[in-house]
Design a protein around this motif. Structure first.
Motif, PDB file in Angstrom:
ATOM      1  N   SER A 194       0.770  -1.147  -0.055  1.00 46.64           N
ATOM      2  CA  SER A 194       0.004  -0.118   0.087  1.00 46.64           C
ATOM      3  C   SER A 194       0.769   1.153  -0.054  1.00 46.64           C
ATOM      4  O   SER A 194       0.439   2.330  -0.640  1.00 46.64           O
ATOM      5  CB  SER A 194      -1.011   0.133   1.325  1.00 46.64           C
ATOM      6  OG  SER A 194      -1.868  -0.806   1.029  1.00 46.64           O
ATOM      7  N   ALA A 195       1.860   1.218   0.846  1.00 46.05           N
ATOM      8  CA  ALA A 195       2.866   2.522   0.908  1.00 46.05           C
ATOM      9  C   ALA A 195       3.786   2.939  -0.627  1.00 46.05           C
ATOM     10  O   ALA A 195       3.815   3.956  -0.597  1.00 46.05           O
ATOM     11  CB  ALA A 195       4.078   2.254   2.125  1.00 46.05           C
ATOM     12  N   GLU A 196       3.634   1.907  -1.360  1.00 47.17           N
ATOM     13  CA  GLU A 196       4.163   2.158  -2.682  1.00 47.17           C
ATOM     14  C   GLU A 196       3.222   2.262  -3.901  1.00 47.17           C
ATOM     15  O   GLU A 196       3.662   2.528  -5.144  1.00 47.17           O
ATOM     16  CB  GLU A 196       5.267   0.766  -3.049  1.00 47.17           C
ATOM     17  CG  GLU A 196       6.108   0.503  -2.016  1.00 47.17           C
ATOM     18  CD  GLU A 196       7.237  -0.392  -2.216  1.00 47.17           C
ATOM     19  OE1 GLU A 196       6.962  -1.082  -3.334  1.00 47.17           O
ATOM     20  OE2 GLU A 196       7.733  -1.038  -1.337  1.00 47.17           O
ATOM     21  N   LEU A 197       1.898   2.541  -3.513  1.00 49.35           N
ATOM     22  CA  LEU A 197       0.661   2.405  -4.649  1.00 49.35           C
ATOM     23  C   LEU A 197       1.083   3.632  -5.531  1.00 49.35           C
ATOM     24  O   LEU A 197       1.236   3.631  -6.749  1.00 49.35           O
ATOM     25  CB  LEU A 197      -0.326   2.441  -4.011  1.00 49.35           C
ATOM     26  CG  LEU A 197      -1.773   2.429  -5.054  1.00 49.35           C
ATOM     27  CD1 LEU A 197      -1.590   1.230  -6.252  1.00 49.35           C
ATOM     28  CD2 LEU A 197      -3.104   2.216  -4.372  1.00 49.35           C
ATOM     29  N   ASP A 198       1.045   4.934  -4.843  1.00 43.83           N
ATOM     30  CA  ASP A 198       1.081   5.911  -5.543  1.00 43.83           C
ATOM     31  C   ASP A 198       2.409   6.047  -6.414  1.00 43.83           C
ATOM     32  O   ASP A 198       2.530   6.474  -7.305  1.00 43.83           O
ATOM     33  CB  ASP A 198       1.129   7.268  -4.289  1.00 43.83           C
ATOM     34  CG  ASP A 198      -0.326   7.490  -3.945  1.00 43.83           C
ATOM     35  OD1 ASP A 198      -1.212   6.943  -4.630  1.00 43.83           O
ATOM     36  OD2 ASP A 198      -0.406   7.989  -2.794  1.00 43.83           O
ATOM     37  N   SER A 199       3.660   5.669  -5.584  1.00 48.36           N
ATOM     38  CA  SER A 199       4.941   5.908  -6.284  1.00 48.36           C
ATOM     39  C   SER A 199       4.953   4.850  -7.570  1.00 48.36           C
ATOM     40  O   SER A 199       5.309   5.162  -8.736  1.00 48.36           O
ATOM     41  CB  SER A 199       6.238   5.550  -5.459  1.00 48.36           C
ATOM     42  OG  SER A 199       6.079   4.304  -5.075  1.00 48.36           O
ATOM     43  N   ARG A 200       4.346   3.756  -7.612  1.00 50.28           N
ATOM     44  CA  ARG A 200       4.177   2.920  -8.715  1.00 50.28           C
ATOM     45  C   ARG A 200       3.427   3.165  -9.822  1.00 50.28           C
ATOM     46  O   ARG A 200       3.765   2.971 -10.969  1.00 50.28           O
ATOM     47  CB  ARG A 200       3.814   1.365  -8.279  1.00 50.28           C
ATOM     48  CG  ARG A 200       3.633   0.280  -9.318  1.00 50.28           C
ATOM     49  CD  ARG A 200       4.793   0.049  -9.996  1.00 50.28           C
ATOM     50  NE  ARG A 200       4.692  -0.811 -11.175  1.00 50.28           N
ATOM     51  CZ  ARG A 200       5.350  -0.631 -12.235  1.00 50.28           C
ATOM     52  NH1 ARG A 200       5.917   0.326 -12.675  1.00 50.28           N
ATOM     53  NH2 ARG A 200       5.291  -1.768 -13.300  1.00 50.28           N
ATOM     54  N   VAL A 201       2.191   3.894  -9.304  1.00 44.85           N
ATOM     55  CA  VAL A 201       1.420   4.485 -10.487  1.00 44.85           C
ATOM     56  C   VAL A 201       2.165   5.618 -11.019  1.00 44.85           C
ATOM     57  O   VAL A 201       2.182   5.698 -12.267  1.00 44.85           O
ATOM     58  CB  VAL A 201       0.109   4.995  -9.911  1.00 44.85           C
ATOM     59  CG1 VAL A 201      -0.801   5.833 -10.793  1.00 44.85           C
ATOM     60  CG2 VAL A 201      -0.822   3.826  -9.389  1.00 44.85           C
ATOM     61  N   ALA A 202       2.789   6.546 -10.358  1.00 45.25           N
ATOM     62  CA  ALA A 202       3.352   7.479 -11.056  1.00 45.25           C
ATOM     63  C   ALA A 202       4.431   7.030 -11.834  1.00 45.25           C
ATOM     64  O   ALA A 202       4.944   7.693 -12.988  1.00 45.25           O
ATOM     65  CB  ALA A 202       4.042   8.550  -9.866  1.00 45.25           C
ATOM     66  N   ASP A 203       5.137   6.230 -11.537  1.00 44.04           N
ATOM     67  CA  ASP A 203       6.443   5.706 -12.233  1.00 44.04           C
ATOM     68  C   ASP A 203       5.876   5.072 -13.538  1.00 44.04           C
ATOM     69  O   ASP A 203       6.330   5.311 -14.739  1.00 44.04           O
ATOM     70  CB  ASP A 203       7.148   4.533 -11.544  1.00 44.04           C
ATOM     71  CG  ASP A 203       8.429   3.755 -12.327  1.00 44.04           C
ATOM     72  OD1 ASP A 203       9.297   4.742 -12.553  1.00 44.04           O
ATOM     73  OD2 ASP A 203       8.154   2.665 -12.745  1.00 44.04           O
TER      74      ASP A 203
END
Length: 266
Positions: A194-203
């Motif tokens: 969950s903590a990496e969801l935003d960064s993965r979507v942005a990447d």
């Protein structure tokens, strides 16, 4: 009134550079999709189609779920209405038209699955090109339990994208699947903490946006046609030959020779 209550209403469209985000915004009802939301989503897609600067669309929800699906009260109303009163267009329901439009939308699409995805919203997510979930993501298709034969376009999407075995499991058992199983059957294209969801979507959005936009859109169209078995061979050949004479390949080859990242025009 909390921030989430204040935003309860139609989907919210925001644009950040080359990336647009459409966020379902009814968190108190797990982002249940109302009839008026279908109109709002179409209007947002209309707006994005006119904006050449936007290259990627992210679809997501507010709060702890992506969406609980279409409003069952409206579904019950329609089931009680005379057949002649059904506002159908070529056999498609209003919800089906939206899902089909998302699948065929020119821009590459990413579904940011911030939580559970249920009922009709499972098809909105499946219509996107990429689906990124977390350990909190789960899915449930209750059509058989409700006595509803799912609409044609959604069933075609499930079978062509996941295969008949996975489609039968989801539609005929009404079983709830957890995130790891959603990844295994191909519903999720990526599973992250969950903590990496935003960064993965942005990447992912950044990687897509950095590529040649016209060619990216054309290849998405061709891939969808192949998957559905309705490839227009002449049109696919035209897209290929047009790309060989286009400005995007000129910039791409120039950047390759100069050992730099390409900069594609809007």
């Amino acid at each position: 009134m909390t921030a989430t209550e204040e935003t309860a209403g139609p989907p919210i469209l925001t644009i950040d550079g080359t990336v647009a985000t459409l966020r379902l915004a009814r968190p108190r009802h797990l982002n249940r999709i109302e009839p008026e939301d279908l109109v709002s989503l179409h209007e947002s897609l209309d707006r994005l189609e006119a904006m050449r600067s936007v290259r990627v669309l992210v679809l997501t929800g507010t709060g702890r779920a992506f969406s609980s699906g279409y409003h069952l009260g409206d579904l019950a109303r329609r089931s009680a209405a005379p057949a002649a009163a059904e506002p159908e267009d070529g056999g498609e329901t209003a919800f089906e038209r939206l899902a089909n439009r998302i699948e065929d939308f020119a821009l590459p699409t990413i579904c940011r699955l911030n939580g559970g995805v249920y009922g009709g919203s499972t098809d909105l997510a499946l219509a996107c090109d990429f689906r990124i979930g977390t350990e909190l993501t789960k899915m449930f298709m209750p059509a058989a339990r409700l006595g509803l034969h799912y609409y044609r376009g959604g069933m075609v999407r499930y079978v062509t994208r996941l295969g008949p075995d996975a489609a039968k499991r989801l539609f005929l058992t009404a079983e709830t699947l957890e995130a790891a199983e959603m990844l295994r059957i191909g519903y999720l294209t990526d599973l992250v903490p969950s903590a990496e969801l935003d960064s993965r979507v942005a990447d992912l959005a950044g990687r897509i946006a950095a590529n040649a936009p016209r060619v990216t859109q054309a290849m998405k169209c061709t891939i969808n046609e192949i998957a559905r078995g309705d490839l227009d061979r002449a049109e696919a050949n035209r897209r290929h030959h047009d790309s060989l004479r286009g400005a995007e390949i000129a910039e791409g080859m120039r950047a390759f020779r100069e050992k730099r990242a390409p900069v594609f025009e809007d």
